[in-house]
Design an enzyme around this catalytic site. Structure first.
Site, short mmCIF file in Angstrom:
data_model
loop_
_atom_site.label_atom_id
_atom_site.label_comp_id
_atom_site.label_asym_id
_atom_site.label_seq_id
_atom_site.Cartn_x
_atom_site.Cartn_y
_atom_site.Cartn_z
N GLU A 106 54.95 107.17 -21.72
CA GLU A 106 55.61 108.34 -22.30
C GLU A 106 57.07 108.43 -21.87
O GLU A 106 57.41 108.24 -20.71
CB GLU A 106 54.88 109.61 -21.88
CG GLU A 106 53.43 109.69 -22.36
CD GLU A 106 53.29 109.67 -23.87
OE1 GLU A 106 54.28 109.96 -24.58
OE2 GLU A 106 52.19 109.37 -24.36
N HIS A 128 49.54 107.17 -21.26
CA HIS A 128 48.28 107.42 -21.98
C HIS A 128 47.53 106.10 -22.17
O HIS A 128 48.14 105.06 -22.44
CB HIS A 128 48.56 108.03 -23.35
CG HIS A 128 48.60 109.52 -23.34
ND1 HIS A 128 49.74 110.24 -23.65
CD2 HIS A 128 47.65 110.45 -23.07
CE1 HIS A 128 49.48 111.54 -23.57
NE2 HIS A 128 48.22 111.69 -23.23
N CYS A 145 47.96 117.07 -21.13
CA CYS A 145 48.72 115.90 -20.67
C CYS A 145 50.21 116.20 -20.60
O CYS A 145 50.87 115.93 -19.59
CB CYS A 145 48.45 114.69 -21.57
SG CYS A 145 46.81 113.96 -21.34
#
Length: 216
Positions: free
Chosen positions: A81, A168, A144
């Site tokens: 991310e 992830h 998340c």
């Protein structure tokens, strides 16, 4: 020797397990090539409580690096991310029955934070080992992203944390079977990928200057 805090989540959304914790817990106590030690921690899949637990673990462990891991069912690869945004907008209730909508994670906090992991170098290192991976431009607006943003907010005032970010991972094969053939990744590959991610984070001084963007 550095200390690395690696976190995973408890199961949510009716699942019986969560690959993030299944992979992370098996790395607890392991060491990287430079001697850095991994400390694993389980986070509840609940707004607020997840960040409270993370904050306690950070105080206790005093890590140099923090990487939080979450499940992204439907994604086919390991996604590193790039950015966390300051909003909770839950598509479903969390494990505590909460469903915040359009709520800031930190009142008057910055709109977003960038990860401080070498995200593109990590993707390159994973590809070199035959592991599917990519840079992700969104961590969603569920727990998340809540944890990712909260982590980066904490790290912004804790200079001892040199690198922090979120990754992830896909479903496990047994989960994918229950979801009619959704993409999956083996637990062994997930564990290998996380070790490569951490080794790269520790060893790379400057991230790779290559494209990691997308058109959608």
């Amino acid at each position: 020797m550095k200390t690395i805090l690696l976190t995973g989540f408890e199961p949510f959304g009716g699942e019986h397990n969560n690959p993030s914790w299944e992979a992370v817990r098996r790395l607890d106590g392991k060491h990287l090539h430079d001697g850095s030690r991994i400390v694993a921690a389980l986070l509840p899949c609940a707004f607020g409580a997840a960040l409270d637990t993370l904050a306690v673990k950070i105080r206790l462990v005093a890590p140099d690096v923090v990487v939080c891991v979450g499940q992204a069912g439907g994604r086919a690869d390991l996604t590193i991310e790039r950015v966390a945004i300051n909003v909770d907008d839950a598509p479903m209730a969390d494990n505590a029955g909460q469903q915040p909508i359009d709520a800031p994670i930190v009142a008057n906090g910055p709109v977003g934070y960038f990860a401080t992991l070498p995200i593109k170098a990590i993707v390159q290192a994973l590809h070199a080992k035959g592991i599917p991976a990519s840079v992700s431009q969104t961590a969603g607006t569920y727990v998340c992203n809540h944890v990712f943003y909260g982590l980066m907010h904490m790290a912004s005032s804790r200079h001892a944390i040199q690198h922090a970010g979120f990754v992830h991972i896909p479903y496990l094969p047994e989960q994918a079977a229950a979801h009619r053939g959704a993409p999956s990744m083996s637990l062994a590959m997930m564990m290998d990928a996380l070790m490569i991610l951490l080794e790269t984070t520790i060893s790379v001084k400057h991230d790779s200057h290559v494209s990691g963007g997308s058109t959608h």
